[in-house]
Design a protein around this motif. Structure first.
Motif: not given
Length: 90
Positions: A68-90
């Motif tokens: 469901k998440i993979a096909y949901n256009d409203t779910v934000k995706g990340y192409s690299n670990i740095e952006d994901l860490k920023k989004a998670l505030e890690v």
């Protein structure tokens, strides 16, 4: 190599259920038994698991959620670990 017949007795339900699984794997009973016997000889014991993957309820639910998440256009995706860490505030 000469062949011989092997006669075994088993419960009908066991045979029918096993044949159904073998069929899904593209095998017949003779081929499956021969695979078992040859591998038993090679491994010198009960040799292998040959089974269909059927996930438990928790895993099946996680797979469905991921789809469901993979096909949901409203779910934000990340192409690299740095952006994901920023989004998670890690």
């Amino acid at each position: 190599m000469p062949t011989t017949n092997l006669n075994i007795r088993t419960d009908k339900e066991i045979k029918d259920r096993a044949e159904s699984i073998f069929s899904e794997l593209g095998l017949n009973m003779t081929t499956a038994v021969n695979m078992f016997l040859r591998t038993t000889i090679r491994e010198n014991g009960i040799p292998f698991d040959l089974k269909l993957y059927i996930p438990n309820d928790i895993t099946a639910s996680a797979i469905e959620e991921g789809r469901k998440i993979a096909y949901n256009d409203t779910v934000k995706g990340y192409s690299n670990i740095e952006d994901l860490k920023k989004a998670l505030e890690v």
